[in-house]
Design an enzyme around this catalytic site. Structure first.
Site, PDB file in Angstrom:
ATOM      1  N   LYS A  42     -13.860  -4.915  -3.075  1.00  0.00           N
ATOM      2  CA  LYS A  42     -14.455  -3.584  -3.219  1.00  0.00           C
ATOM      3  C   LYS A  42     -13.548  -2.657  -4.014  1.00  0.00           C
ATOM      4  O   LYS A  42     -14.004  -1.710  -4.621  1.00  0.00           O
ATOM      5  CB  LYS A  42     -14.795  -2.965  -1.864  1.00  0.00           C
ATOM      6  CG  LYS A  42     -13.589  -2.779  -0.962  1.00  0.00           C
ATOM      7  CD  LYS A  42     -13.987  -2.163   0.347  1.00  0.00           C
ATOM      8  CE  LYS A  42     -12.829  -2.197   1.318  1.00  0.00           C
ATOM      9  NZ  LYS A  42     -12.717  -3.450   2.084  1.00  0.00           N
ATOM     10  N   LYS A  82       0.822  -1.212   0.000  1.00  0.00           N
ATOM     11  CA  LYS A  82       0.000   0.000   0.000  1.00  0.00           C
ATOM     12  C   LYS A  82       0.855   1.260   0.000  1.00  0.00           C
ATOM     13  O   LYS A  82       0.541   2.223  -0.697  1.00  0.00           O
ATOM     14  CB  LYS A  82      -0.963   0.008   1.194  1.00  0.00           C
ATOM     15  CG  LYS A  82      -2.079  -1.018   1.044  1.00  0.00           C
ATOM     16  CD  LYS A  82      -3.133  -0.873   2.123  1.00  0.00           C
ATOM     17  CE  LYS A  82      -4.235  -1.913   1.901  1.00  0.00           C
ATOM     18  NZ  LYS A  82      -5.213  -1.927   2.995  1.00  0.00           N
ATOM     19  N   LYS A  86      -9.658 -11.965  -7.064  1.00  0.00           N
ATOM     20  CA  LYS A  86     -10.617 -12.073  -5.969  1.00  0.00           C
ATOM     21  C   LYS A  86     -11.655 -10.949  -6.066  1.00  0.00           C
ATOM     22  O   LYS A  86     -11.306  -9.818  -6.398  1.00  0.00           O
ATOM     23  CB  LYS A  86      -9.790 -11.972  -4.687  1.00  0.00           C
ATOM     24  CG  LYS A  86     -10.499 -11.938  -3.385  1.00  0.00           C
ATOM     25  CD  LYS A  86      -9.498 -11.809  -2.245  1.00  0.00           C
ATOM     26  CE  LYS A  86      -9.455 -10.400  -1.715  1.00  0.00           C
ATOM     27  NZ  LYS A  86     -10.027 -10.147  -0.421  1.00  0.00           N
TER      28      LYS A  86
HETATM   29  P1  ADP Z   1     -12.070  -6.399   0.157  1.00  0.00           P
HETATM   30  O1  ADP Z   1     -11.128  -7.383  -0.492  1.00  0.00           O
HETATM   31  O2  ADP Z   1     -13.287  -6.165  -0.609  1.00  0.00           O
HETATM   32  O3  ADP Z   1     -11.332  -5.154   0.559  1.00  0.00           O
HETATM   33  P2  ADP Z   1     -11.776  -7.064   2.887  1.00  0.00           P
HETATM   34  O4  ADP Z   1     -10.330  -7.240   2.674  1.00  0.00           O
HETATM   35  O5  ADP Z   1     -12.265  -5.888   3.661  1.00  0.00           O
HETATM   36  O6  ADP Z   1     -12.531  -7.113   1.498  1.00  0.00           O
HETATM   37  O7  ADP Z   1     -12.308  -8.406   3.562  1.00  0.00           O
HETATM   38  C1  ADP Z   1     -13.275  -8.504   4.586  1.00  0.00           C
HETATM   39  C2  ADP Z   1     -13.524  -9.979   4.839  1.00  0.00           C
HETATM   40  O8  ADP Z   1     -14.125 -10.604   3.699  1.00  0.00           O
HETATM   41  C3  ADP Z   1     -12.262 -10.789   5.108  1.00  0.00           C
HETATM   42  O9  ADP Z   1     -12.562 -11.753   6.113  1.00  0.00           O
HETATM   43  C4  ADP Z   1     -11.958 -11.456   3.796  1.00  0.00           C
HETATM   44  O10 ADP Z   1     -11.258 -12.669   3.961  1.00  0.00           O
HETATM   45  C5  ADP Z   1     -13.342 -11.688   3.216  1.00  0.00           C
HETATM   46  N1  ADP Z   1     -13.317 -11.611   1.745  1.00  0.00           N
HETATM   47  C6  ADP Z   1     -13.080 -10.486   1.022  1.00  0.00           C
HETATM   48  N2  ADP Z   1     -13.155 -10.722  -0.293  1.00  0.00           N
HETATM   49  C7  ADP Z   1     -13.443 -12.044  -0.419  1.00  0.00           C
HETATM   50  C8  ADP Z   1     -13.644 -12.907  -1.544  1.00  0.00           C
HETATM   51  N3  ADP Z   1     -13.589 -12.453  -2.804  1.00  0.00           N
HETATM   52  N4  ADP Z   1     -13.944 -14.209  -1.318  1.00  0.00           N
HETATM   53  C9  ADP Z   1     -14.023 -14.681  -0.045  1.00  0.00           C
HETATM   54  N5  ADP Z   1     -13.838 -13.931   1.052  1.00  0.00           N
HETATM   55  C10 ADP Z   1     -13.545 -12.623   0.888  1.00  0.00           C
HETATM   56 NA    NA Z   2      -8.870  -5.925   1.058  1.00  0.00          NA
END
Ligand code: ADP
Ligand code: NA
Length: 329
Positions: free
Chosen positions: A200, A114, A197
């Site tokens: 957001k 980051k 993956k």
């Molecule tokens: P993002 O990747 O959208 O920023 P976060 O990192 O805030 O999401 O993740 C919040 C929670 O959701 C974590 O426990 C993460 O492991 C789970 N998570 C996020 N994206 C996925 C995904 N594509 N598939 C499965 N679990 C996910």
């Molecule tokens: Na993330």
């Protein structure tokens, strides 16, 4: 409560959680309530690291909590609270920060990634110490297990190291947490770029947001990238798009992937997409309706969050008092 304690949290950094958050995290949290003493938080202090608009942050904290509740987090059985409502998080983070090596924190790969993107001037000290605050979140509650995705593994390792260091230097003080990597975790991929993956911060057209309009959700699924074959087969390496659709269907409908492959044998991808859209829209409808209710009645949500913070504070105060006393504060 003799059950192991679980702590988990998400940052209020979006107007809606997405299907990856739901299937990869939230749905497990709901299931863990059966076997664990669960504490779930909306970590708004962490969200400050992305310098959000104040009004947006406030709203997102509430809508994130509403989504936890709508997904089935039960505020009677579990503790649900907003991080900044319990001041002890920031206080313990300071103590832990004074036990964390600068080099040790500098090795966190998420910070390296980051900060490389943002440059030295755009990178805050808050982003740097984020994993220390995360350790405070976990250690405050004598957490036994933390469900984590791969990307948080290194941060959890730091939490464990800090717990061990605190205990070694100042006597037994806190529980050393274990990572809980759930095997059956559905990993959900971006609809438009199914090797990435779902996130957001990814492609909007690849995202299924829990609170999105049904038409938008259905349209994104119908436009999902697949491949040039016509065979519905689960093969994540060669057919990531089709496999992702099968994973989503199976996770929400409960129908095993093998049965879905048989059901769609000889059919076009369009049939699969219509079926997936139907399953997703049907699954998310009650969730979205419950969120709308909660957001329309601020008093109910305020009461739930105030009660959760009060219960969290009782535990957090006790831990912090123990730590302050041990380190000489
Ligand atoms: P993002 O990747 O959208 O920023 P976060 O990192 O805030 O999401 O993740 C919040 C929670 O959701 C974590 O426990 C993460 O492991 C789970 N998570 C996020 N994206 C996925 C995904 N594509 N598939 C499965 N679990 C996910
Ligand atoms: Na993330």
């Amino acid at each position: 409560d003799p059950r192991p304690r679980v702590f988990s949290a998400m940052q209020p950094t979006a107007d809606s959680l997405h299907l990856g958050n739901y299937l990869g995290a939230l749905r497990q949290w709901v299931a863990l309530q059966e076997t664990h003493d669960a504490i779930y938080s909306v970590v708004d202090l962490h969200a400050l690291t992305v310098a959000p608009d104040p009004q947006a942050l406030r709203t997102r904290s509430r809508v994130t909590a509403a989504q936890y509740l709508a997904a089935g987090v039960d505020p009677e059985r579990s503790v649900l609270f907003v991080q900044s409502h319990v001041a002890e998080h920031a206080e313990l983070a300071w103590v832990l920060g004074c036990l964390t090596g600068f080099g040790e924190a500098s090795r966190m790969t998420q910070f390296k990634d980051k900060s490389a993107k943002q440059g030295a001037e755009g990178t805050t000290v808050g982003l740097f110490t984020y994993p220390v605050l995360m350790a405070a979140d976990i250690l405050l509650y004598d957490t036994d297990v933390v469900p984590v995705g791969e990307d948080q593994r290194q941060h959890l390792e730091l939490s464990r190291d800090l717990a061990q260091r605190l205990n070694a230097r100042f006597g037994p003080l806190v529980t050393v947490p274990e990572a809980h990597i759930v095997k059956a975790t559905a990993k959900i991929y971006d609809l438009a770029e199914p090797t990435a993956k779902m996130s957001k911060s990814g492609n909007p057209s690849g995202l299924i947001e829990l609170l999105d309009d049904e038409k938008v959700v259905a349209k994104r699924i119908r436009s999902a990238v697949t491949d040039t074959e016509t065979v519905v087969r689960f093969d994540p390496v060669h057919k990531p798009g089709v496999s992702n659709l099968l994973t989503i269907h199976s996770a929400l409908s409960g129908v095993p992937v093998a049965e879905l492959e048989a059901e769609f044998e000889g059919k076009m991808y369009g049939h699969l997409k219509v079926a997936v859209a139907d399953v997703v829209v049907t699954a998310l409808r009650p969730l979205r309706e419950r969120v709308a209710e909660l957001m329309a009645d601020p008093a109910e949500l305020d009461e739930i969050l105030a009660d959760g913070a009060a219960r969290a504070r009782v535990i957090a105060r006790e831990t912090l008092a123990r730590v302050y006393d041990a380190v000489g504060l």
